[in-house]
Design a protein around this motif. Structure first.
Motif, PDB file in Angstrom:
ATOM      1  N   LEU A 167       0.966  -1.132   0.188  1.00  0.00           N
ATOM      2  CA  LEU A 167      -0.036  -0.034   0.101  1.00  0.00           C
ATOM      3  C   LEU A 167       0.867   1.360   0.073  1.00  0.00           C
ATOM      4  O   LEU A 167       0.428   2.443   0.375  1.00  0.00           O
ATOM      5  CB  LEU A 167      -0.896   0.014   1.095  1.00  0.00           C
ATOM      6  N   VAL A 168       2.152   0.983  -0.366  1.00  0.00           N
ATOM      7  CA  VAL A 168       3.040   2.002  -0.197  1.00  0.00           C
ATOM      8  C   VAL A 168       2.731   3.345  -0.601  1.00  0.00           C
ATOM      9  O   VAL A 168       3.115   4.652  -0.081  1.00  0.00           O
ATOM     10  CB  VAL A 168       4.482   1.743  -0.610  1.00  0.00           C
ATOM     11  N   GLY A 169       1.969   3.575  -1.951  1.00  0.00           N
ATOM     12  CA  GLY A 169       1.356   4.876  -2.250  1.00  0.00           C
ATOM     13  C   GLY A 169       0.527   5.536  -1.512  1.00  0.00           C
ATOM     14  O   GLY A 169       0.327   6.844  -1.665  1.00  0.00           O
ATOM     15  N   LEU A 170      -0.143   5.013  -0.468  1.00  0.00           N
ATOM     16  CA  LEU A 170      -1.220   5.659   0.299  1.00  0.00           C
ATOM     17  C   LEU A 170      -0.553   6.148   1.511  1.00  0.00           C
ATOM     18  O   LEU A 170       0.307   5.716   2.094  1.00  0.00           O
ATOM     19  CB  LEU A 170      -2.137   4.673   0.488  1.00  0.00           C
ATOM     20  N   ASP A 171      -1.107   7.666   1.849  1.00  0.00           N
ATOM     21  CA  ASP A 171      -0.626   8.035   3.028  1.00  0.00           C
ATOM     22  C   ASP A 171      -1.027   7.233   4.486  1.00  0.00           C
ATOM     23  O   ASP A 171      -0.280   7.525   5.510  1.00  0.00           O
ATOM     24  CB  ASP A 171      -1.422   9.578   3.282  1.00  0.00           C
ATOM     25  N   SER A 172      -2.143   6.615   4.183  1.00  0.00           N
ATOM     26  CA  SER A 172      -2.431   5.679   5.518  1.00  0.00           C
ATOM     27  C   SER A 172      -1.997   4.409   5.382  1.00  0.00           C
ATOM     28  O   SER A 172      -2.732   3.485   5.820  1.00  0.00           O
ATOM     29  CB  SER A 172      -3.874   5.921   5.589  1.00  0.00           C
ATOM     30  N   ALA A 173      -0.886   3.891   4.627  1.00  0.00           N
ATOM     31  CA  ALA A 173      -0.612   2.495   4.486  1.00  0.00           C
ATOM     32  C   ALA A 173      -0.376   1.739   5.707  1.00  0.00           C
ATOM     33  O   ALA A 173      -1.138   0.873   5.784  1.00  0.00           O
ATOM     34  CB  ALA A 173       0.679   2.483   3.568  1.00  0.00           C
ATOM     35  N   ASP A 203     -14.222  18.401 -11.452  1.00  0.00           N
ATOM     36  CA  ASP A 203     -13.169  18.369 -10.239  1.00  0.00           C
ATOM     37  C   ASP A 203     -12.377  16.955 -10.566  1.00  0.00           C
ATOM     38  O   ASP A 203     -13.121  15.688 -10.561  1.00  0.00           O
ATOM     39  CB  ASP A 203     -13.886  18.346  -8.959  1.00  0.00           C
ATOM     40  N   PRO A 204     -11.260  17.136 -10.632  1.00  0.00           N
ATOM     41  CA  PRO A 204     -10.286  15.973 -11.063  1.00  0.00           C
ATOM     42  C   PRO A 204     -10.296  15.029  -9.880  1.00  0.00           C
ATOM     43  O   PRO A 204      -9.995  13.868  -9.797  1.00  0.00           O
ATOM     44  CB  PRO A 204      -8.864  16.692 -10.958  1.00  0.00           C
ATOM     45  N   HIS A 205     -10.763  15.455  -8.508  1.00  0.00           N
ATOM     46  CA  HIS A 205     -11.017  14.709  -7.181  1.00  0.00           C
ATOM     47  C   HIS A 205     -11.823  13.356  -7.613  1.00  0.00           C
ATOM     48  O   HIS A 205     -11.778  12.320  -6.918  1.00  0.00           O
ATOM     49  CB  HIS A 205     -11.616  15.636  -6.328  1.00  0.00           C
ATOM     50  N   LEU A 206     -12.957  13.788  -8.558  1.00  0.00           N
ATOM     51  CA  LEU A 206     -13.928  12.608  -9.056  1.00  0.00           C
ATOM     52  C   LEU A 206     -13.308  11.371  -9.602  1.00  0.00           C
ATOM     53  O   LEU A 206     -13.864  10.281  -9.122  1.00  0.00           O
ATOM     54  CB  LEU A 206     -14.933  13.199  -9.906  1.00  0.00           C
ATOM     55  N   GLY A 207     -12.312  11.825 -10.347  1.00  0.00           N
ATOM     56  CA  GLY A 207     -11.401  10.543 -10.945  1.00  0.00           C
ATOM     57  C   GLY A 207     -10.660   9.845 -10.014  1.00  0.00           C
ATOM     58  O   GLY A 207      -9.863   8.816 -10.190  1.00  0.00           O
ATOM     59  N   GLY A 208     -10.414  10.583  -8.914  1.00  0.00           N
ATOM     60  CA  GLY A 208      -9.304   9.991  -7.903  1.00  0.00           C
ATOM     61  C   GLY A 208      -9.563   8.622  -7.261  1.00  0.00           C
ATOM     62  O   GLY A 208     -10.897   8.448  -7.302  1.00  0.00           O
ATOM     63  N   THR A 209      -8.442   8.041  -6.950  1.00  0.00           N
ATOM     64  CA  THR A 209      -9.026   6.567  -6.454  1.00  0.00           C
ATOM     65  C   THR A 209      -9.579   6.892  -4.982  1.00  0.00           C
ATOM     66  O   THR A 209     -10.370   5.844  -4.785  1.00  0.00           O
ATOM     67  CB  THR A 209      -7.628   5.913  -5.794  1.00  0.00           C
ATOM     68  N   GLY A 210      -9.518   8.148  -4.275  1.00  0.00           N
ATOM     69  CA  GLY A 210     -10.103   8.228  -3.021  1.00  0.00           C
ATOM     70  C   GLY A 210     -11.769   8.168  -3.073  1.00  0.00           C
ATOM     71  O   GLY A 210     -12.228   7.625  -2.310  1.00  0.00           O
TER      72      GLY A 210
END
Ligand code: GLN
Length: 281
Positions: free
Chosen positions: A18-24, A195-202
């Motif tokens: 999960l290394v790409g995630l802040d919350s890994a 909003d680019p946020h909508l395409g994000g994995t989050g």
């Protein structure tokens, strides 16, 4: 994964995937606890404990799903909001900490002991309505959603908190609501289509109907402010969550409909998050 890996090894394997995630680290811990049906204390108390292959496979599957962006809350089926454990699934937005500011703002306008009528529009998992019901047991609430699946989750959550003062109604904003309320609250969809946020994995796995607010993000907010006049008592309050850059637009919409005492509240990150106003009738 090797036979009988230890907790320490499994956490390390999860974190590195999960290394790409802040919350890994946190995500790996929460997912391993979910599989082990334990709390995080075990991970620290017994890092050398060996875990069997069946649980290792379940954990590996959850880590893989998390790698593709599935929210941790959908993988565990729960999320804490206002210190309440709520069931969530892919039909409901995952409750965000900033939405607690909406609850706080509303509570400041609901004196303890007064039996007010409150509506929560687009209730999703029921987070806001349930928090208000717990804090103000004398009030009656109506919680609506356009999604029958979300309403099933919300009413499950209310039952599991032994809350019986919320009525659940399937409604597209005010379409199936007749009565008036002293307080209306909503965390509507407010993210602009561009909003680019909508395409994000989050947020990719969350219901678009809970997020997308049209070209400027304000479609649902406009609809609620327009409709609320027919559903608020004179002097009643409307509280809306919105995007960090929408406070001026939302305040202008309130004032255009003759609301007074319009104010904006910041979230814990210091961003404009909730605007509210009082209906003059
Ligand atoms: N705060 C959410 C997000 O940024 C959006 C919630 C909403 O549209 N109501 O993902």
């Amino acid at each position: 994964m090797s036979d009988m890996a230890t907790i320490r090894e499994l956490l390390e394997q999860g974190r590195s995937r999960l290394v790409g995630l802040d919350s890994a680290q946190l995500d790996a811990e929460v997912l391993l606890c979910h599989v082990l049906q334990s709390d995080r204390g075990l991970l620290y108390a017994r890092p050398e404990k060996r875990i069997g292959t069946a649980q290792q496979s379940s954990y590996a599957r959850l880590i893989s799903a998390r790698c593709t962006g599935t929210p941790v809350a959908y993988l565990t089926g729960k999320k804490e909001f206002w210190s309440i454990e709520l069931r969530v699934d892919e039909h409901t937005l995952v409750p965000r900490p900033e939405t607690e500011c909406l609850v706080e703002a509303a509570l400041e306008h609901i004196p303890q002991g007064q039996a007010l009528c409150i509506a929560d529009l687009g209730t999703g998992s029921g987070a806001i309505a349930i928090a208000l019901a717990i804090e103000r047991p004398a009030c009656r609430l109506l919680a609506s959603d356009i999604s029958a699946e979300a309403l099933a989750v919300a009413s499950y959550n209310a039952r599991s908190q032994a809350i019986d003062q919320i009525r659940f109604v399937k409604s597209n904003w005010f379409s199936h609501i007749d009565e008036r309320f002293e307080i209306i609250v909503s965390n509507p969809p407010y993210v602009a289509d561009s909003d680019p946020h909508l395409g994000g994995t989050g947020v990719r796995h969350e219901p678009a109907s809970a997020l997308r607010g049209g070209h400027d993000g304000l479609d649902a907010i406009r609809c609620i402010i327009e409709g609320a006049g027919g559903h608020l008592t004179k002097g009643g309050w409307l509280f809306l969550e919105h995007g960090f850059d929408q406070a001026k637009a939302v305040s202008d919409l309130f004032r255009a409909k003759h609301y007074i005492n319009v104010a904006t509240r910041k979230d814990y990150a210091g961003l404009d998050r909730v605007t509210y106003g009082q209906y003059t009738g």
